[in-house]
Design an enzyme around this catalytic site. Structure first.
Site: not given
Length: 378
Positions: A124-125, A128, A132, A157, A238, A241, A266, A362
């Site tokens: 939970a980072l 609103p 980033s 979240i 780190d 990501r 095809r 992220e």
């Protein structure tokens, strides 16, 4: 079968190759799952991944280290088979990342549950008013008798609403901006925690907005030291990501597989699409992007596993290139499928929806560009 020759690259050890083979067999037997009820599907996937033993790689307890190459291989393979399975695995790792890296023995007792699929975790980072820009976090944690009073909102979240435990970041005021943040372990049944909105997106996942009002956490909920929250968040990113790039790589590999099958089957004007030189050019471009992405992803993972304190630049490059390249590869796969490529529920249409969010979460692509630019300017 997707190209597996990359497993012969020197980034990997025998144990990684063995894991990749075993996971491939497991995925073939268990995935994809029905996504009709996304919450139920995620709960079921966490339980399945736990029972299969895969979640033991998602966290690290005392005396253990997270192996980023393993995390990347698992995410790439799961994403190639089922994007929701990748999501379920990834959130068990990201959600408990701060606890794996900085948690006390008591806090790490949660890992005993998340690593077997008995509990679901969340990170939970985001807020609103701050996506980033982590330093702009406004959720407040104030010292009170016996603990911390938490007031504020978090949004976007992942696993919000179905998680059993959250790692929450809040402002404790030791300094301005990033210097005044701390991380807390917050069980989902804590009084004062409310799920105020469930968020629907183009590739359905459990997402929610959370509100903390009059919520009190005990002193021992603090992860690491007060004021170390930004460092903790960046340390977690780190590690994880690069794994976002790996998931994008899995999506791209599946798109190329689907495109190859399509152009071989095809026919147009009496010949297979695969015989057209322009189509071959597109396939070549897709293959080059996939290999370039894989090299960046596994370079970052290898460097972290080999003792690098930080791989911020390498992880940013991996995430940026792999997610952007996967978008292009998947778009071309849709194009080569023609009308069938945009048919709801087709594999490439699903991939087209799945990949878009990876260029945002992220750290959005433009944020990664800023990170990379600063690293080469300094």
């Amino acid at each position: 079968m997707s190209d597996r020759t990359f497993l012969d690259w020197p980034f990997f050890e025998a144990r990684h190759r063995e894991l990749a083979v075993a996971l491939e067999e497991w995925c073939a037997a268990h995935l994809p799952v029905d996504h009709g009820d996304v919450d139920a599907a995620c709960r079921g996937l966490v339980a399945m991944l736990g029972a299969g033993g895969w979640l033991r790689h998602s966290g690290a307890g005392a005396g253990e280290r997270l192996d980023v190459r393993t995390l990347c291989l698992i995410r790439e393979t799961l994403a190639r088979h089922d994007g929701l399975a990748d999501f379920a695995f990834a959130m068990q790792g990201l959600g408990m990342g701060a606890v794996s890296l900085f948690g006390t023995p008591a806090q790490q007792e949660w890992l005993a549950r998340t690593r077997v699929g008995a509990a679901i975790s969340a990170f939970a980072l985001t807020e609103p008013g701050s996506g980033s820009d982590v330093a702009a976090t406004s959720t407040k944690a104030t010292r009170v008798q016996g603990g911390w009073l938490i007031e504020g909102e978090k949004t976007w979240i992942s696993n919000g609403g179905i998680a059993d435990v959250y790692v929450l970041f809040a402002r404790t005021g030791e300094g301005p901006g990033a210097k005044g943040l701390s991380a807390f372990l917050m069980p989902a049944d804590t009084p004062g925690l409310e799920v105020v909105e469930r968020l629907e997106v183009i590739a359905p996942h459990p997402l929610a907005t959370l509100r903390m009002k009059g919520l009190v956490l005990p002193e021992e909920a603090l992860i690491g030291e007060a004021g170390a929250g930004f460092k903790i968040a960046m340390s977690v990113l780190d590690v994880f990501r690069s794994t976002v790039g790996a998931a994008a790589l899995g999506f791209a590999r599946r798109a190329l597989d689907e495109a190859l099958a399509r152009v071989k089957a095809r026919r147009i004007q009496g010949q297979a699409l695969a015989e057209l030189q322009m189509v071959q050019g597109h396939l070549a471009d897709m293959a080059v992007k996939i290999d370039a992405a894989a090299l960046l992803v596994y370079r970052a993972a290898w460097k972290k596993d080999n003792g690098a304190a930080r791989v911020t630049r390498e992880a940013a490059m991996a995430k940026l290139y792999a997610t952007e390249a996967a978008q292009e590869v998947i778009d071309m796969a849709v194009q080569l499928h023609g009308g069938d490529g945009v048919r709801h529920g087709s594999v490439v249409e699903s991939l087209y929806r799945e990949i878009r969010a990876l260029r945002i979460y992220e750290g959005a692509s433009d944020v990664q560009r800023v990170v990379i630019a600063r690293s080469i300017l300094n």
